[in-house]
Design a protein around this motif. Sequence first.
Motif, mmCIF file in Angstrom:
data_model
loop_
_atom_site.group_PDB
_atom_site.id
_atom_site.type_symbol
_atom_site.label_atom_id
_atom_site.label_comp_id
_atom_site.label_asym_id
_atom_site.label_seq_id
_atom_site.Cartn_x
_atom_site.Cartn_y
_atom_site.Cartn_z
ATOM 1 N N ALA A 262 0.606 -1.244 -0.019
ATOM 2 C CA ALA A 262 0.303 -0.068 -0.083
ATOM 3 C C ALA A 262 0.958 1.224 -0.209
ATOM 4 O O ALA A 262 2.009 1.215 0.230
ATOM 5 N N VAL A 263 0.370 2.178 -0.376
ATOM 6 C CA VAL A 263 1.002 3.736 -0.496
ATOM 7 C C VAL A 263 0.440 4.501 0.735
ATOM 8 O O VAL A 263 -0.970 4.715 0.766
ATOM 9 N N VAL A 264 1.027 4.866 1.638
ATOM 10 C CA VAL A 264 0.664 5.901 2.640
ATOM 11 C C VAL A 264 1.352 7.281 2.336
ATOM 12 O O VAL A 264 2.418 7.685 2.265
ATOM 13 N N LEU A 265 0.317 8.250 2.558
ATOM 14 C CA LEU A 265 0.891 9.786 2.495
ATOM 15 C C LEU A 265 0.571 10.410 3.907
ATOM 16 O O LEU A 265 -0.318 10.518 4.220
ATOM 17 N N ALA A 266 1.964 10.628 4.370
ATOM 18 C CA ALA A 266 1.927 11.299 5.889
ATOM 19 C C ALA A 266 1.709 12.899 5.594
ATOM 20 O O ALA A 266 2.726 13.455 4.838
ATOM 21 N N LEU A 267 0.730 13.574 6.015
ATOM 22 C CA LEU A 267 0.616 14.917 6.169
ATOM 23 C C LEU A 267 1.331 15.499 7.417
ATOM 24 O O LEU A 267 0.671 15.672 8.444
ATOM 25 N N GLY A 268 2.581 15.903 7.215
ATOM 26 C CA GLY A 268 3.490 16.277 8.347
ATOM 27 C C GLY A 268 4.463 15.409 8.999
ATOM 28 O O GLY A 268 4.210 14.051 8.965
ATOM 29 N N ALA A 269 5.028 15.757 9.868
ATOM 30 C CA ALA A 269 6.034 15.085 10.716
ATOM 31 C C ALA A 269 5.429 14.276 11.630
ATOM 32 O O ALA A 269 6.046 13.097 11.985
ATOM 33 N N ILE A 270 4.356 14.670 12.313
ATOM 34 C CA ILE A 270 3.613 13.918 13.273
ATOM 35 C C ILE A 270 3.150 12.607 12.629
ATOM 36 O O ILE A 270 3.433 11.610 13.203
ATOM 37 N N ALA A 271 2.545 12.811 11.530
ATOM 38 C CA ALA A 271 1.955 11.581 10.991
ATOM 39 C C ALA A 271 2.935 10.796 10.472
ATOM 40 O O ALA A 271 3.024 9.399 10.735
ATOM 41 N N HIS A 272 4.268 11.289 9.685
ATOM 42 C CA HIS A 272 5.265 10.360 9.360
ATOM 43 C C HIS A 272 5.970 9.661 10.496
ATOM 44 O O HIS A 272 5.955 8.549 10.371
ATOM 45 N N GLY A 273 6.113 10.210 11.804
ATOM 46 C CA GLY A 273 6.705 9.613 12.696
ATOM 47 C C GLY A 273 5.441 8.401 13.292
ATOM 48 O O GLY A 273 6.126 7.427 13.737
ATOM 49 N N ALA A 274 4.183 8.716 13.465
ATOM 50 C CA ALA A 274 3.514 7.812 13.644
ATOM 51 C C ALA A 274 3.153 6.692 13.012
ATOM 52 O O ALA A 274 3.224 5.582 13.492
ATOM 53 N N PRO B 222 9.993 -1.785 4.689
ATOM 54 C CA PRO B 222 10.581 -3.227 4.871
ATOM 55 C C PRO B 222 9.281 -3.952 4.215
ATOM 56 O O PRO B 222 9.321 -5.048 3.440
ATOM 57 N N SER B 223 8.234 -3.763 4.725
ATOM 58 C CA SER B 223 6.718 -4.348 4.334
ATOM 59 C C SER B 223 6.586 -4.329 2.878
ATOM 60 O O SER B 223 5.945 -5.107 2.220
ATOM 61 N N GLY B 224 7.323 -3.343 2.072
ATOM 62 C CA GLY B 224 6.990 -3.100 0.607
ATOM 63 C C GLY B 224 6.061 -1.815 0.478
ATOM 64 O O GLY B 224 5.814 -1.361 -0.639
ATOM 65 N N ARG B 225 5.471 -1.335 1.574
ATOM 66 C CA ARG B 225 4.700 -0.102 1.495
ATOM 67 C C ARG B 225 5.475 1.061 1.282
ATOM 68 O O ARG B 225 6.755 1.019 1.483
ATOM 69 N N HIS B 226 5.036 1.997 0.481
ATOM 70 C CA HIS B 226 5.600 3.290 0.085
ATOM 71 C C HIS B 226 5.128 4.312 1.120
ATOM 72 O O HIS B 226 3.895 4.474 1.109
ATOM 73 N N THR C 273 -0.370 8.936 -5.811
ATOM 74 C CA THR C 273 -1.247 8.206 -6.750
ATOM 75 C C THR C 273 -1.019 7.405 -7.676
ATOM 76 O O THR C 273 -1.337 6.388 -7.979
ATOM 77 N N THR C 274 0.184 7.861 -8.610
ATOM 78 C CA THR C 274 0.864 7.075 -9.650
ATOM 79 C C THR C 274 1.328 5.784 -9.150
ATOM 80 O O THR C 274 1.107 4.758 -9.614
ATOM 81 N N ARG C 275 2.267 6.041 -7.748
ATOM 82 C CA ARG C 275 2.623 4.731 -7.077
ATOM 83 C C ARG C 275 1.592 3.773 -7.075
ATOM 84 O O ARG C 275 1.684 2.571 -7.079
ATOM 85 N N ALA C 276 0.564 4.290 -6.122
ATOM 86 C CA ALA C 276 -0.560 3.514 -6.031
ATOM 87 C C ALA C 276 -1.415 2.728 -7.088
ATOM 88 O O ALA C 276 -1.441 1.609 -7.072
ATOM 89 N N LEU C 277 -1.558 3.580 -8.180
ATOM 90 C CA LEU C 277 -2.011 2.882 -9.276
ATOM 91 C C LEU C 277 -1.295 1.850 -9.772
ATOM 92 O O LEU C 277 -1.688 0.680 -10.604
ATOM 93 N N SER C 278 0.246 2.102 -9.821
ATOM 94 C CA SER C 278 1.258 1.140 -10.702
ATOM 95 C C SER C 278 1.268 -0.074 -9.611
ATOM 96 O O SER C 278 1.284 -1.114 -10.145
ATOM 97 N N GLN C 279 1.061 0.080 -8.240
ATOM 98 C CA GLN C 279 1.112 -0.984 -7.405
ATOM 99 C C GLN C 279 -0.275 -1.995 -7.687
ATOM 100 O O GLN C 279 -0.086 -3.068 -7.865
ATOM 101 N N ARG C 280 -1.373 -1.428 -8.018
ATOM 102 C CA ARG C 280 -2.674 -2.145 -8.427
ATOM 103 C C ARG C 280 -2.389 -2.821 -9.629
ATOM 104 O O ARG C 280 -2.980 -3.884 -9.822
ATOM 105 N N GLU C 281 -1.743 -2.351 -10.553
ATOM 106 C CA GLU C 281 -1.563 -3.109 -11.840
ATOM 107 C C GLU C 281 -0.582 -4.217 -11.777
ATOM 108 O O GLU C 281 -0.806 -5.092 -12.583
ATOM 109 N N THR C 282 0.066 -4.393 -10.573
ATOM 110 C CA THR C 282 0.999 -5.522 -10.581
ATOM 111 C C THR C 282 0.414 -6.458 -9.871
ATOM 112 O O THR C 282 0.689 -7.607 -9.749
#
Length: 116
Positions: A37-49, A72-76, A106-115
């Motif tokens: 999966a692709v995760v988008l962190a909005l801010g340093a707090i979200a990134h760290g969490a 390591p899980s393969g997530r971006h 979004t591009t990364r998430a869509l490319s992950q779905r295609e694979t």
Amino acid sequence: ITNAVKCVPPGNKPTPAEIATCNDFLRAELAGLSGDAVVLALGAIAHGAVLRAAGLRLAAYHFAHGAEHVLPSGRHLFDSYHCSRYNTNTRRLTAAMFREVFGRATTRALSQRETD
């Protein structure tokens, strides 16, 4: 779409204790996502969490607007400055900057779905 902190803290500034308390909820939500999966962190707090929820060391994945981290899980994990009024009014985060990182995620998430 989720939040690292599930309540609106006073002054809209979560304390480390509030972030830690809510991390189990975030961990459970992330566990429900596919491994790539692709995760988008909005801010340093979200990134760290997100990193804490994944059991990863924060020092190994530095927050920076526009950064992309392969976990390591393969997530971006993509980073963006938080779209708070402070960041947008000071132009630390512009609409173009947000569109760019959101577009790459979004591009990364869509490319992950295609694979799959």
